[in-house]
Design an enzyme around this catalytic site. Structure first.
Site, short mmCIF file in Angstrom:
data_model
loop_
_atom_site.label_atom_id
_atom_site.label_comp_id
_atom_site.label_asym_id
_atom_site.label_seq_id
_atom_site.Cartn_x
_atom_site.Cartn_y
_atom_site.Cartn_z
N HIS A 1 -3.34 32.89 81.30
CA HIS A 1 -2.67 32.42 80.07
C HIS A 1 -1.20 32.84 80.04
CE1 HIS A 1 -6.89 32.08 78.90
NE2 HIS A 1 -6.52 31.28 77.91
N GLU B 1 -8.89 18.34 79.31
CA GLU B 1 -7.46 18.18 79.62
C GLU B 1 -7.20 16.97 80.51
OE1 GLU B 1 -9.01 21.07 79.56
OE2 GLU B 1 -7.93 22.16 78.00
#
Ligand code: TPP
Ligand code: MG
Lengths: 320, 342
Positions: free
Chosen positions: B145, B76
């Site tokens: 999440h 990322e």
């Protein structure tokens, strides 16, 4: 192959960087320059040799110790000094300072205050060059400290996977701040990290401007040909402390410093080579030095005379 | 979830009866912008062949080739940096970070690099990139999440933050974001991807920094973001059954923020309630409440109230998770309290 003028130009640039950095020391200790000053005295051959392999429209990303990179990529001395003093005529209108000089006209995508922070940005510029169909290449300069940033490894992996025209150039000056590189960096051979990604990786004598130039030129040719990244580890040394305020330097010995300064100085070494190969006389080199000193002096005068940015500018340039 | 159903009374001009899901609207915006401008490209984990983990980019790679829809490694920070470097040198990348939770990994690159380049360079370097990511609990995905971290980036000068609540807004705002010359982060509630709503055929954009009055009212202002807009609208419907007319305002962008629309509404109704799915403490609701308080203090009949996610890691167990998310009941109850009815 370089000609006499180009050999002397390498000398001129190294001398200019050294005189520039010496002047920064003076400005800083005289409390004229605010902030932090990380000097690259001793390391001049690396940016000069590497940038000599680049075209004007090629890119570099630089570091907190970035004055040499900026100058070698073509920055003007007067506007650099103006930036260092926070003046409006500086490259960033005084908003960046020593650690953030950027000059897109010369392909300088910016010095960086985050160790390793520009490793992926350089790969992105390489990706962009590829997508735009140019043959521009990028050199990402970073220190040995950045070797241990995950971002560098992420970026190298992508540059290798996608054959990006990016050159990873580590200036291994043996220390990250006050910590010896060897004490925190695993693996006897740093270039093995590049080879793990299939990247051609080489150790270079960073005190020999011609050696740096030769390796960088090969790397640039590889990148331009579409053959992907190269990893260069240039061994070098900063003579002064981590920044101007680091004067005791208890983490290393005076003997070690003396050895690098007296036996491996990049400027003295190149001067000797120029003279012994009949490219220049000592008097020629004296003149180069005198010219550099004059230019530095004029640059400082320019910077001192430049005003601080008007206060209205504080809220400008937040959004493009 | 019934509260995420499209409102039958969704009123937008020039609609022609065409409906798209939130995901389809985003996909259409991406495709249109890629057709319009060859500098626009997509990158992210599994965005290409797989069409993204939420299938938002499905089919895009087939049209635009893997050269412009790049499947990246799971790096990322690295891909954010690559997007920044590409943006600095003439491209307009749209980066997908599949879960908003993972924006923690790109924070250095977005906060210290993307947000700073234009300012630190005195206006010379710009970073025209978009980072698309998700937010929102409710999927039983537990604490790593499910977070809504839009307050983190809204805090940073140099970043713009877009938080659409409808397919129509998502498309128009994303197109503006892609054309913007500054880094823009867009938070898409993953629970809304299947939400349908009217999206007219053809070109339109919505400027960043323009709030939308989703329902007009006189008695109380409810400012809501993202999926909370739908909860607020359902609550407003219920309040109307009790004779209370609630105005529902969606800021649509957290920065730039259309403070004036929020303040004017609060001046008109004299009461304001903020609903947002981020954490309550030091969050969006606190900021919006203070914007309204500073701007409309002498017109207010009660302190501004706020409803946000519980200040806990989002739990896995369904009844626990549901308890942490603001709901219609709570909005109705709080509104009634504000109005002194109960
Ligand atoms: C991410 C990050 N961590 C820590 C620092 C503080 N810092 C500034 S320079 C430096 C040492 C960097 O060493 P190296 O990369 O070898 O570069 P050198 O200073 O030797 O040129 C550190 C730790 C920083 N600027 N950024
Ligand atoms: Mg070092």
């Amino acid at each position: 192959m370089l000609n006499t003028d180009q050999f002397i130009e390498l000398y001129r640039q190294m001398v200019t960087i050294r005189r520039f950095e010496e002047a920064v020391w003076e400005l800083y200790t005289a409390a004229i320059m605010p902030g932090l000053a990380h000097l690259s005295i001793g390391q001049e051959a690396v940016p000069v040799g590497a940038c000599a392999a680049l075209r004007r429209d090629d890119y570099i990303t630089s570091t907190h110790r970035g004055h040499g990179h900026c100058l070698a990529k073509g920055a003007r001395i007067d506007r650099m000094f103006a930036e260092l003093l926070g003046k409006v005529d500086g490259y960033c209108r005084g908003k960046g300072g020593s650690m953030h000089i950027a000059d897109q006209d010369m392909g300088n995508l910016g010095a960086n205050g985050i160790v390793g922070g520009s490793a992926a940005i350089a790969a992105g510029a390489g990706l962009s060059a590829k997508m735009r169909g140019t043959d521009q290449v990028v050199i990402s300069f970073f220190g040995d400290g950045a070797l241990n940033q995950g971002l560098l490894l992420e970026s190298m992996n992508m540059a290798a996977s996608w054959k990006l025209p990016a050159i990873y150039l580590c200036e291994n000056n043996q220390y990250g701040e006050y910590t010896p590189m060897v004490s925190v960096t695993a693996g006897a051979d740093i270039t093995a990290r590049g080879r793990a990604f299939g990247i051609p990786s080489f150790t270079v004598d960073g005190q020999d401007v011609l050696a740096v130039h030769a390796c960088a030129s090969e790397a640039v040719a590889r990148a331009r040909a579409g053959d992907g990244p190269t990893f260069l580890v240039c061994n070098t040394y900063r003579y002064r402390g981590h920044h101007v305020g680091d004067q005791l330097r208890a983490y290393r010995t005076r003997e070690e410093e003396k050895e690098w300064e007296e036996q491996r100085d990049p400027i003295a070494g190149h001067a000797e080579w120029l003279i012994s190969h009949n490219h220049a006389t000592p008097a020629d080199l004296e003149r180069v030095d005198a010219d550099a000193r004059r230019e530095i002096q004029e640059g400082i005068e320019f910077a001192k005379a430049s005003p601080f940015p008007p206060l209205e500018e504080v809220t400008e340039h937040v959004y493009a | 979830m019934s509260t995420l159903e499209p409102r039958p009374d969704e009123l937008h001009a020039a609609v022609n009866g065409r409906e798209l899901t939130f995901a389809e609207a985003i996909r259409e915006a991406l495709a249109e912008e890629m057709r319009r401008d060859p500098r626009v490209f997509l990158m992210g984990e599994d965005v290409g062949g797989a069409g993204g983990v939420f299938k938002v980019t499905e089919g895009i790679q087939a049209e635009f080739t893997p050269k412009r829809v790049i499947d990246t490694p799971i790096s990322e920070a690295g891909i954010a940096g690559i997007a920044i470097g590409a943006a600095l040198t003439g491209m307009r990348p749209v980066l997908e970070i599949m879960f908003g939770d993972f924006t923690t990994l790109v924070m250095d690159q977005m906060v210290n690099q993307a947000a700073k380049a234009y300012y630190m360079s005195g206006g010379k370097l710009s970073v025209p990139m978009v980072l698309r990511t998700t937010m929102g609990a409710g999927r039983r995905s537990a604490a790593q999440h499910s977070q809504s971290l839009h307050a983190w980036t809204s805090h940073i000068p140099g970043l713009k933050v877009v938080i659409p609540s409808t397919p129509y807004d998502a498309k128009g705002l994303l197109k503006s974001a892609i054309r913007d010359n500054s880094p823009v982060i867009i938070f898409e509630d993953k629970m809304m991807y299947k939400l349908k709503g009217p999206v007219p055929e053809g070109e339109y954009t919505i400027p960043l920094g323009l709030a939308d009055v989703k329902r007009e009212g006189q008695d109380i202002t409810i400012v809501a973001t993202s999926s909370m807009v739908h909860i607020a609208l359902s609550a407003a419907e219920r309040l109307s059954e009790q004779g209370i007319s609630a105005e529902v305002i969606d800021p649509r962008t957290l920065f730039p923020l259309d403070a004036q629309t929020l303040i004017s509404s609060a001046k008109k109704t004299s009461r304001a309630l903020i609903v947002d799915e981020g954490y309550r403490r030091y969050g969006i609701t606190g900021e919006l409440a203070s914007v309204i308080t500073e701007g409309a203090f002498y017109y207010l009949d009660a302190p501004v109230r706020r409803i946000a996610a519980f200040d806990v890691p989002v739990p896995f167990s369904p009844p626990l998770e549901d308890a942490t998310i603001p709901n219609e009941e709570l909005v109705v109850k709080t509104a009634l309290e504000l109005l002194g009815r109960r």
